[in-house]
Design an enzyme around this catalytic site. Structure first.
Site, PDB file in Angstrom:
ATOM      1  N   GLY A 244      90.767  30.910  19.004  1.00 14.47           N
ATOM      2  CA  GLY A 244      90.455  30.655  20.509  1.00 14.47           C
ATOM      3  C   GLY A 244      91.274  29.431  21.018  1.00 14.47           C
ATOM      4  O   GLY A 244      91.175  28.321  20.073  1.00 14.47           O
TER       5      GLY A 244
ATOM      6  N   ARG B 106      93.824  35.858  16.906  1.00 11.62           N
ATOM      7  CA  ARG B 106      92.865  36.097  15.970  1.00 11.62           C
ATOM      8  C   ARG B 106      93.615  37.396  14.992  1.00 11.62           C
ATOM      9  O   ARG B 106      93.391  38.276  15.621  1.00 11.62           O
ATOM     10  CB  ARG B 106      91.482  36.573  16.509  1.00 11.62           C
ATOM     11  CG  ARG B 106      90.919  35.472  17.500  1.00 11.62           C
ATOM     12  CD  ARG B 106      89.593  35.786  17.872  1.00 11.62           C
ATOM     13  NE  ARG B 106      88.948  35.242  19.025  1.00 11.62           N
ATOM     14  CZ  ARG B 106      88.514  34.202  19.079  1.00 11.62           C
ATOM     15  NH1 ARG B 106      88.647  33.347  18.117  1.00 11.62           N
ATOM     16  NH2 ARG B 106      88.198  33.594  20.456  1.00 11.62           N
TER      17      ARG B 106
ATOM     18  N   ASP C 245      86.477  27.711  12.893  1.00 10.64           N
ATOM     19  CA  ASP C 245      85.936  28.315  11.650  1.00 10.64           C
ATOM     20  C   ASP C 245      86.452  29.616  11.154  1.00 10.64           C
ATOM     21  O   ASP C 245      86.721  29.500   9.961  1.00 10.64           O
ATOM     22  CB  ASP C 245      84.418  28.301  11.707  1.00 10.64           C
ATOM     23  CG  ASP C 245      83.772  29.300  12.642  1.00 10.64           C
ATOM     24  OD1 ASP C 245      84.731  29.582  13.532  1.00 10.64           O
ATOM     25  OD2 ASP C 245      82.549  29.516  12.678  1.00 10.64           O
TER      26      ASP C 245
ATOM     27  N   THR D 148      88.629  23.717  18.530  1.00  5.12           N
ATOM     28  CA  THR D 148      87.918  24.603  19.400  1.00  5.12           C
ATOM     29  C   THR D 148      87.000  23.728  20.381  1.00  5.12           C
ATOM     30  O   THR D 148      86.294  22.806  20.295  1.00  5.12           O
ATOM     31  CB  THR D 148      86.858  25.295  18.431  1.00  5.12           C
ATOM     32  OG1 THR D 148      85.699  25.996  19.151  1.00  5.12           O
ATOM     33  CG2 THR D 148      86.235  24.396  17.359  1.00  5.12           C
TER      34      THR D 148
ATOM     35  N   ASP E  27      84.011  24.852  20.930  1.00 11.36           N
ATOM     36  CA  ASP E  27      82.515  25.044  20.723  1.00 11.36           C
ATOM     37  C   ASP E  27      81.950  23.693  20.031  1.00 11.36           C
ATOM     38  O   ASP E  27      80.774  23.333  19.901  1.00 11.36           O
ATOM     39  CB  ASP E  27      82.218  26.244  19.679  1.00 11.36           C
ATOM     40  CG  ASP E  27      82.875  27.413  20.289  1.00 11.36           C
ATOM     41  OD1 ASP E  27      83.026  27.399  21.535  1.00 11.36           O
ATOM     42  OD2 ASP E  27      83.305  28.242  19.547  1.00 11.36           O
TER      43      ASP E  27
ATOM     44  N   ASP F 199      81.476  23.323  16.983  1.00 12.55           N
ATOM     45  CA  ASP F 199      80.853  23.847  15.773  1.00 12.55           C
ATOM     46  C   ASP F 199      81.513  23.568  14.376  1.00 12.55           C
ATOM     47  O   ASP F 199      81.056  24.533  13.388  1.00 12.55           O
ATOM     48  CB  ASP F 199      80.344  25.191  16.145  1.00 12.55           C
ATOM     49  CG  ASP F 199      81.696  26.081  16.232  1.00 12.55           C
ATOM     50  OD1 ASP F 199      82.934  25.676  16.144  1.00 12.55           O
ATOM     51  OD2 ASP F 199      81.403  27.343  16.169  1.00 12.55           O
TER      52      ASP F 199
ATOM     53  N   ARG G 171      79.881  30.088  21.562  1.00 14.28           N
ATOM     54  CA  ARG G 171      79.567  31.041  20.172  1.00 14.28           C
ATOM     55  C   ARG G 171      78.097  30.888  19.994  1.00 14.28           C
ATOM     56  O   ARG G 171      77.199  30.961  20.790  1.00 14.28           O
ATOM     57  CB  ARG G 171      80.426  30.809  19.327  1.00 14.28           C
ATOM     58  CG  ARG G 171      81.125  31.902  18.289  1.00 14.28           C
ATOM     59  CD  ARG G 171      82.033  31.511  17.288  1.00 14.28           C
ATOM     60  NE  ARG G 171      83.250  31.672  17.827  1.00 14.28           N
ATOM     61  CZ  ARG G 171      83.973  32.906  18.336  1.00 14.28           C
ATOM     62  NH1 ARG G 171      83.379  33.870  17.833  1.00 14.28           N
ATOM     63  NH2 ARG G 171      85.187  32.709  18.596  1.00 14.28           N
TER      64      ARG G 171
HETATM   65  O1  F6P Z   1      85.268  29.807  20.072  1.00 15.56           O
HETATM   66  C1  F6P Z   1      85.698  29.665  21.571  1.00 15.56           C
HETATM   67  C2  F6P Z   1      85.210  30.632  22.361  1.00 15.56           C
HETATM   68  O2  F6P Z   1      85.798  30.530  23.746  1.00 15.56           O
HETATM   69  C3  F6P Z   1      83.629  30.821  22.351  1.00 15.56           C
HETATM   70  O3  F6P Z   1      83.136  29.671  23.006  1.00 15.56           O
HETATM   71  C4  F6P Z   1      83.704  32.310  22.850  1.00 15.56           C
HETATM   72  O4  F6P Z   1      82.439  32.717  22.359  1.00 15.56           O
HETATM   73  C5  F6P Z   1      84.877  33.017  22.270  1.00 15.56           C
HETATM   74  O5  F6P Z   1      85.744  31.982  21.827  1.00 15.56           O
HETATM   75  C6  F6P Z   1      85.528  33.957  23.129  1.00 15.56           C
HETATM   76  O6  F6P Z   1      86.362  34.667  22.498  1.00 15.56           O
HETATM   77  P1  F6P Z   1      87.577  35.396  23.270  1.00 15.56           P
HETATM   78  O7  F6P Z   1      88.381  34.538  23.875  1.00 15.56           O
HETATM   79  O8  F6P Z   1      88.168  36.201  21.912  1.00 15.56           O
HETATM   80  O9  F6P Z   1      86.833  36.310  24.163  1.00 15.56           O
END
Ligand code: F6P
Length: 324
Positions: free
Chosen positions: A11, A72, A103, A126, A128, A130, A172
């Protein structure tokens, strides 16, 4: 060390551009060739490289997203995929790799650095927050400010209508965004995965809030909380037990990932970008650069992904008191 590759993966997060810029300019400073790799690990596999110089990263420090694009990548999760990436890296003459991501990206980076003779350094990017081994990840501060701004706006309309709002934010599996933005936005209740509040607790808090004559109430729910994920159901369940409340739900979504990075995220990205190159030049690999107590530090990629960064219990205590 002559030629370094840099990519953003997973992300995106505001401040990634600041980190890319710092990596590129540190390479220029130390007389190293640097290539930007587009679309994360997929670009590494496909050879989607672009040589960058100091001018190529002009005017990006203020921009959200990532100029290198992000992805990803499923293929990189397999050994075969990583083998292809290594062959491509050798073909392009890469001596080392900087991975800016979270991560999931570090899991790939850690394996890649162990399986092949190519040094890898990670930069935590990120929203998050985390990642173990750094007080802050790039993008967290900007996301917090976006969430607080959204809460402030929602509060305007909530107060005008004496409404109760359930707001879901990202994070997340972690509650860092919710806990910090909840305190700053004056939330009545904050639900995070590190805590185990039930609907009963939420209802009790809201009843107490009504008795205290609050004219608006915000319940901030982290998407990873046991009551999060389906915030509409939570609002219905709580609503059934709170007659007379006018309830609305708002899911903030990807607005939290965009926007111009804050000063903090720009400075953090700049510091970690320079540090990553200096770590590679000192011969380190399989590590992440981070910031602890305002000092640049390192952590093994292995620990960064396997250890859990703890939620700040003092913030939970403060949230309880200031939400009265
Ligand atoms: O890891 C960053 C994040 O924005 C999280 O907070 C969220 O759960 C996820 O990515 C959303 O992923 P995507 O953009 O693939 O929907």
């Amino acid at each position: 060390l002559k030629h370094i590759g840099v990519l953003t993966s997973g992300g995106d997060a505001p401040g990634m551009n600041a980190a890319i810029r710092a990596v590129v300019r540190a390479c220029t400073h130390y007389d190293l060739k640097v290539s930007g790799i587009h679309e994360g690990y997929q670009g590494l596999i496909d050879g989607n490289f672009q040589e960058l110089d100091a001018r190529a990263v002009a005017h990006i420090i203020n921009r959200g997203g990532t100029m290198l694009k992000s992805a990803r990548c499923m293929e990189f999760r397999s050994k075969e995929g990583r083998e292809k990436a290594y062959e491509q890296a050798k073909k392009q003459g890469l001596d080392a790799l900087v991975v800016i991501g979270g991560d999931g990206s570090f899991t790939g980076a850690s394996l890649f650095s162990k399986e092949f003779d190519i040094p890898v350094v990670g930069i935590p990017g990120t929203i998050d927050n985390d990642i173990y081994g750094t007080d802050y990840t790039i993008g967290f501060d900007t996301a917090l400010n976006t969430v607080v701004d959204a809460i402030d706006k929602i509060r305007d309309t909530a107060t005008s209508h004496n409404r109760l709002f359930f707001i879901e934010c990202m994070g997340r599996d972690a509650g860092f965004i919710a806990l910090n933005a909840g305190i700053a936005g004056g939330a009545t209740e904050i639900l995070i995965p590190e805590d185990d509040k039930e609907v009963d607790d939420v209802v009790a808090k809201l009843k107490a809030s009504r008795d205290a004559k609050k004219s608006s109430n915000i319940v901030l729910v982290a998407e990873g909380d046991q009551l999060g994920g389906d915030v509409f159901k939570l609002a219905r369940d709580a609503g059934e037990r709170l007659p007379g409340y006018d309830i609305r739900v708002s899911v903030l979504g990807h607005i939290q990932r965009g926007g111009s990075p804050t000063c903090s995220d720009r400075v953090l990205g700049s510091r970690l970008g320079v540090a990553a190159i200096e770590q590679l030049m000192s011969g380190h690999s399989g590590i992440m650069v981070g910031l602890r107590n305002d000092t640049v530090t390192t952590e093994t990629l292995h620990d960064a992904i396997t250890k859990k960064p703890g939620i700040n219990r003092n913030l939970m205590h403060v949230a309880e008191i200031v939400s009265l």
